[in-house]
Design a protein around this motif. Structure first.
Motif, PDB file in Angstrom:
ATOM      1  N   THR A 159       0.837  -1.192   0.000  1.00  0.00           N
ATOM      2  CA  THR A 159       0.000   0.000   0.000  1.00  0.00           C
ATOM      3  C   THR A 159       0.877   1.248   0.000  1.00  0.00           C
ATOM      4  OG1 THR A 159      -0.129  -0.044   2.416  1.00  0.00           O
ATOM      5  CG2 THR A 159      -1.876  -1.168   1.199  1.00  0.00           C
ATOM      6  N   ASN A 160       0.291   2.352  -0.412  1.00  0.00           N
ATOM      7  CA  ASN A 160       1.039   3.605  -0.496  1.00  0.00           C
ATOM      8  C   ASN A 160       1.224   4.197   0.901  1.00  0.00           C
ATOM      9  OD1 ASN A 160       2.022   6.197  -1.056  1.00  0.00           O
ATOM     10  ND2 ASN A 160       0.880   6.324  -2.962  1.00  0.00           N
ATOM     11  N   PRO A 161       2.482   4.358   1.356  1.00  0.00           N
ATOM     12  CA  PRO A 161       2.711   4.883   2.710  1.00  0.00           C
ATOM     13  C   PRO A 161       2.631   6.399   2.806  1.00  0.00           C
ATOM     14  CG  PRO A 161       4.804   4.409   1.655  1.00  0.00           C
ATOM     15  CD  PRO A 161       3.736   4.009   0.669  1.00  0.00           C
ATOM     16  N   THR A 162       2.431   7.075   1.664  1.00  0.00           N
ATOM     17  CA  THR A 162       2.389   8.536   1.665  1.00  0.00           C
ATOM     18  C   THR A 162       1.254   9.053   2.556  1.00  0.00           C
ATOM     19  OG1 THR A 162       3.208   8.534  -0.613  1.00  0.00           O
ATOM     20  CG2 THR A 162       2.240  10.586   0.206  1.00  0.00           C
ATOM     21  N   VAL A 163       1.553  10.055   3.337  1.00  0.00           N
ATOM     22  CA  VAL A 163       0.561  10.629   4.243  1.00  0.00           C
ATOM     23  C   VAL A 163       0.125  11.993   3.719  1.00  0.00           C
ATOM     24  CG1 VAL A 163       0.097  11.454   6.582  1.00  0.00           C
ATOM     25  CG2 VAL A 163       1.530   9.418   6.228  1.00  0.00           C
ATOM     26  N   CYS A 164      -1.177  12.143   3.476  1.00  0.00           N
ATOM     27  CA  CYS A 164      -1.760  13.421   3.069  1.00  0.00           C
ATOM     28  C   CYS A 164      -3.021  13.645   3.883  1.00  0.00           C
ATOM     29  CB  CYS A 164      -2.113  13.432   1.583  1.00  0.00           C
ATOM     30  SG  CYS A 164      -0.690  13.394   0.459  1.00  0.00           S
ATOM     31  N   SER A 165      -3.354  14.892   4.118  1.00  0.00           N
ATOM     32  CA  SER A 165      -4.570  15.164   4.892  1.00  0.00           C
ATOM     33  C   SER A 165      -5.819  14.841   4.079  1.00  0.00           C
ATOM     34  CB  SER A 165      -4.600  16.628   5.351  1.00  0.00           C
ATOM     35  OG  SER A 165      -4.652  17.502   4.233  1.00  0.00           O
ATOM     36  N   VAL A 166      -5.713  14.905   2.747  1.00  0.00           N
ATOM     37  CA  VAL A 166      -6.814  14.509   1.880  1.00  0.00           C
ATOM     38  C   VAL A 166      -6.419  13.174   1.242  1.00  0.00           C
ATOM     39  CG1 VAL A 166      -8.249  15.125  -0.104  1.00  0.00           C
ATOM     40  CG2 VAL A 166      -7.445  16.902   1.457  1.00  0.00           C
ATOM     41  N   LYS A 167      -6.882  12.085   1.816  1.00  0.00           N
ATOM     42  CA  LYS A 167      -6.501  10.739   1.382  1.00  0.00           C
ATOM     43  C   LYS A 167      -7.633  10.134   0.569  1.00  0.00           C
ATOM     44  CE  LYS A 167      -4.661   6.351   3.197  1.00  0.00           C
ATOM     45  NZ  LYS A 167      -5.522   5.471   2.418  1.00  0.00           N
ATOM     46  N   LEU A 168      -7.436  10.081  -0.743  1.00  0.00           N
ATOM     47  CA  LEU A 168      -8.486   9.614  -1.653  1.00  0.00           C
ATOM     48  C   LEU A 168      -7.934   8.551  -2.606  1.00  0.00           C
ATOM     49  CD1 LEU A 168     -10.074  13.096  -2.535  1.00  0.00           C
ATOM     50  CD2 LEU A 168     -10.907  11.431  -0.868  1.00  0.00           C
ATOM     51  N   ASP A 169      -7.125   7.647  -2.069  1.00  0.00           N
ATOM     52  CA  ASP A 169      -6.463   6.663  -2.917  1.00  0.00           C
ATOM     53  C   ASP A 169      -6.970   5.240  -2.742  1.00  0.00           C
ATOM     54  OD1 ASP A 169      -5.318   6.528  -0.287  1.00  0.00           O
ATOM     55  OD2 ASP A 169      -3.654   5.371  -1.126  1.00  0.00           O
ATOM     56  N   ALA A 170      -7.737   4.949  -1.679  1.00  0.00           N
ATOM     57  CA  ALA A 170      -8.049   3.551  -1.356  1.00  0.00           C
ATOM     58  C   ALA A 170      -9.538   3.259  -1.227  1.00  0.00           C
ATOM     59  CB  ALA A 170      -7.327   3.149  -0.074  1.00  0.00           C
TER      60      ALA A 170
ATOM     61  N   LYS B 187       2.503  15.662  -8.004  1.00  0.00           N
ATOM     62  CA  LYS B 187       2.118  17.075  -7.961  1.00  0.00           C
ATOM     63  C   LYS B 187       0.931  17.292  -7.032  1.00  0.00           C
ATOM     64  CE  LYS B 187       3.945  18.154 -12.541  1.00  0.00           C
ATOM     65  NZ  LYS B 187       3.641  18.444 -13.965  1.00  0.00           N
ATOM     66  N   LEU B 188       0.016  16.311  -6.979  1.00  0.00           N
ATOM     67  CA  LEU B 188      -1.111  16.417  -6.049  1.00  0.00           C
ATOM     68  C   LEU B 188      -0.659  16.170  -4.611  1.00  0.00           C
ATOM     69  CD1 LEU B 188      -3.940  14.660  -8.094  1.00  0.00           C
ATOM     70  CD2 LEU B 188      -3.774  17.093  -7.555  1.00  0.00           C
ATOM     71  N   VAL B 189       0.259  15.230  -4.428  1.00  0.00           N
ATOM     72  CA  VAL B 189       0.803  14.987  -3.081  1.00  0.00           C
ATOM     73  C   VAL B 189       1.461  16.256  -2.546  1.00  0.00           C
ATOM     74  CG1 VAL B 189       2.626  13.773  -1.806  1.00  0.00           C
ATOM     75  CG2 VAL B 189       1.067  12.498  -3.305  1.00  0.00           C
ATOM     76  N   ASP B 190       2.130  16.985  -3.418  1.00  0.00           N
ATOM     77  CA  ASP B 190       2.752  18.245  -3.004  1.00  0.00           C
ATOM     78  C   ASP B 190       1.716  19.251  -2.529  1.00  0.00           C
ATOM     79  OD1 ASP B 190       5.239  17.251  -3.631  1.00  0.00           O
ATOM     80  OD2 ASP B 190       5.339  18.193  -5.611  1.00  0.00           O
ATOM     81  N   LYS B 191       0.464  19.036  -2.935  1.00  0.00           N
ATOM     82  CA  LYS B 191      -0.626  19.892  -2.485  1.00  0.00           C
ATOM     83  C   LYS B 191      -1.469  19.194  -1.412  1.00  0.00           C
ATOM     84  CE  LYS B 191      -0.822  22.451  -6.808  1.00  0.00           C
ATOM     85  NZ  LYS B 191      -0.355  23.712  -6.179  1.00  0.00           N
ATOM     86  N   ASP B 192      -0.890  18.138  -0.818  1.00  0.00           N
ATOM     87  CA  ASP B 192      -1.492  17.424   0.313  1.00  0.00           C
ATOM     88  C   ASP B 192      -2.730  16.620  -0.073  1.00  0.00           C
ATOM     89  OD1 ASP B 192      -1.276  16.676   2.969  1.00  0.00           O
ATOM     90  OD2 ASP B 192      -2.605  18.274   3.692  1.00  0.00           O
ATOM     91  N   VAL B 193      -2.745  16.125  -1.313  1.00  0.00           N
ATOM     92  CA  VAL B 193      -3.859  15.315  -1.796  1.00  0.00           C
ATOM     93  C   VAL B 193      -3.295  14.015  -2.375  1.00  0.00           C
ATOM     94  CG1 VAL B 193      -5.739  15.132  -3.467  1.00  0.00           C
ATOM     95  CG2 VAL B 193      -5.304  17.314  -2.309  1.00  0.00           C
TER      96      VAL B 193
END
Length: 343
Positions: free
Chosen positions: A16-27, A303-309
Motif C-alpha cells: 500500500t502507499n505509505p504517503t501521508v496526506c490530509s486529503v486521502k483519496l487513494d483507497a 504534484k497532487l501529493v505536493d498539495k497534500d492530496v
C-alpha cells in the motif's frame, strides 16, 4: 535456500502507499465519522476478550439477514471480502484448473490463482473499459473455467454490469460464479435478491465501502446451502475477531446511516465526474465510490501529493490512469482545487 513454493516465486508483495496526506483519496475508504460512536459503545460493551468469538456469529448473521434477507445457513462471514474470495479459490479450484475474471479488475484475483497454482484468464474489456458480455461468454466456453470472479461494479474502472447481463453470464455456464459486490451499494444492479435462483452463484459483500468500516475487515458470502457448506469446510474457526463482529453487527442495526451516506456519495461522485469532464479530462462513469480517469500530466500523483492530496496512480497496462475516491464534500473540493492548480 529458497523455500517458497514454485507458484509464488514471481509474486511481489501487495504494497500500500505509505504517503501521508490530509486529503486521502487513494483507497476507496469511507467517512471516518460515519460510525465513529461505535468505538465508545464497544468500550462500554460486555465483550470478553479472554474467550474465542462465537464461531457461528449468530448475532452478526441475524443482522445480515435483516439487511439482505437470507438465513444463517446461507451466509458465511470472514475477515474482509479478500479472505472470502481467497477461501472460494481454496475451496473450489484445484491446481491447473482455470479462474476467469475481467481485465482490468481487482489485482488480487490473479494473485489468488497463482498462489494455488491455478490458471488465470482476464476477459478483455472493449474500448473505454466497457464489458462485452457476449465476449465474456465466448471466453468462458473456450476456456471452461472452474471459477469465474466478476467484480461489479468493477474496480478500478467503475463500470457496471446490469442485472440482465449478469443473469446472461450465469445462465451460460455451469461454472461457479463469485459475484464481488463490494461496491454495489453505490450502484443499482445487485443480484442479491436472486442469488438463490441459481445453483452456481455466490455473492460476496463487505462493510468496508458503503459502511465506511474498512478497518474492521468484515465481509460475508451469500449463497445456497450447498455452496456455504463447502466453504465452511475450509474456513478457519474464529476467522473473524470479536471486536469486528460486534462493530459490524451494530453498524448493520443502524444501516439507515449508510443509506444516507451512500446518497451523498452518489451526489459527490457526479460532481467530481462532471468537474473532470469540464476540465477536459477523460473520466469514466462510475457505479462505485470512486472516479477512474486518464491524464497525460507528468507526475500527476506527485504534484497532487505536493498539495497534500493523495489519489491512486496505476502503472503497466494502465499507465496514465488514475482513480480518485469520493470523499467528503470538503475533501472533494480540495482535490478539485488542487487538480485545477496542477493543470
Amino acid at each position: 535456500m529458497n523455500r517458497e513454493k514454485e507458484s509464488i516465486r514471481s509474486l511481489e508483495p501487495y504494497v500500500t502507499n505509505p504517503t501521508v496526506c490530509s486529503v486521502k483519496l487513494d483507497a476507496n475508504e469511507g467517512d471516518k465519522d460515519l460510525y465513529r460512536d461505535l468505538l465508545k459503545k464497544l468500550g462500554e460493551s460486555d465483550i470478553t476478550l479472554n474467550y474465542y468469538p462465537d464461531d457461528s456469529y449468530s448475532e452478526l448473521k441475524k443482522e445480515i439477514n435483516n439487511y439482505v434477507g437470507y438465513e444463517p445457513k446461507n451466509i458465511t462471514v470472514g475477515n474482509g471480502s479478500s479472505e472470502l474470495l481467497d477461501l472460494c479459490v481454496k475451496t473450489f479450484v484445484d491446481k491447473d484448473e482455470t479462474i476467469l475474471s475481467l481485465d482490468p479488475t481487482f489485482s488480487m484475483y490473479s494473485i489468488y490463482a497463482q498462489v494455488f497454482s491455478a490458471k488465470y484468464i482476464g476477459a478483455k474489456a472493449e474500448e473505454d473499459f466497457k464489458v462485452n458480455v457476449d465476449s465474456i461468454i465466448k471466453d468462458i466456453k473456450e476456456n471452461n473455467p472452474k471459477l469465474i470472479i466478476l467484480c461489479n461494479p468493477n474496480n478500478p474502472t467503475g463500470s457496471v454490469l446490469t442485472k440482465k447481463e449478469v443473469r446472461k453470464i450465469v445462465k451460460s455456464t455451469d461454472a461457479l460464479i463469485a459475484l464481488d459486490e463490494a461496491y454495489m451499494e453505490f450502484g443499482d444492479e445487485s443480484l442479491i435478491d436472486e442469488v438463490m435462483d441459481y445453483d452456481n452463484l455466490l455473492i460476496v459483500k463487505t462493510v468496508s465501502k458503503a459502511f465506511s468500516l474498512a478497518g474492521i475487515r468484515m465481509g460475508y458470502i451469500v449463497a445456497n446451502e450447498d455452496i456455504i457448506t463447502s466453504i465452511e469446510k475450509v474456513r478457519a474457526p474464529y476467522n473473524l475477531n470479536s471486536l469486528s463482529a460486534y462493530i459490524a453487527t451494530e453498524a448493520l442495526r443502524q444501516k439507515e446511516r449508510m443509506f444516507d451516506y451512500v446518497k451523498k456519495i452518489k451526489e459527490e461522485r457526479e460532481k467530481i465526474y462532471k468537474a473532470l469532464v469540464y476540465l477536459g479530462v477523460k473520466a469514466y462513469k462510475s457505479g462505485a465510490n470512486f472516479v477512474f480517469f486518464k491524464s497525460d500530466i507528468d507526475n500527476l500523483q506527485k504534484k497532487l501529493v505536493d498539495k497534500d492530496v493523495l489519489i491512486r496512480k496505476f502503472s503497466g497496462k494502465l499507465d496514465g490512469y488514475y482513480r480518485v475516491s469520493v470523499g467528503t464534500k470538503g475533501q472533494n473540493e480540495k482535490f478539485l482545487e488542487a487538480f485545477k492548480e496542477v493543470i
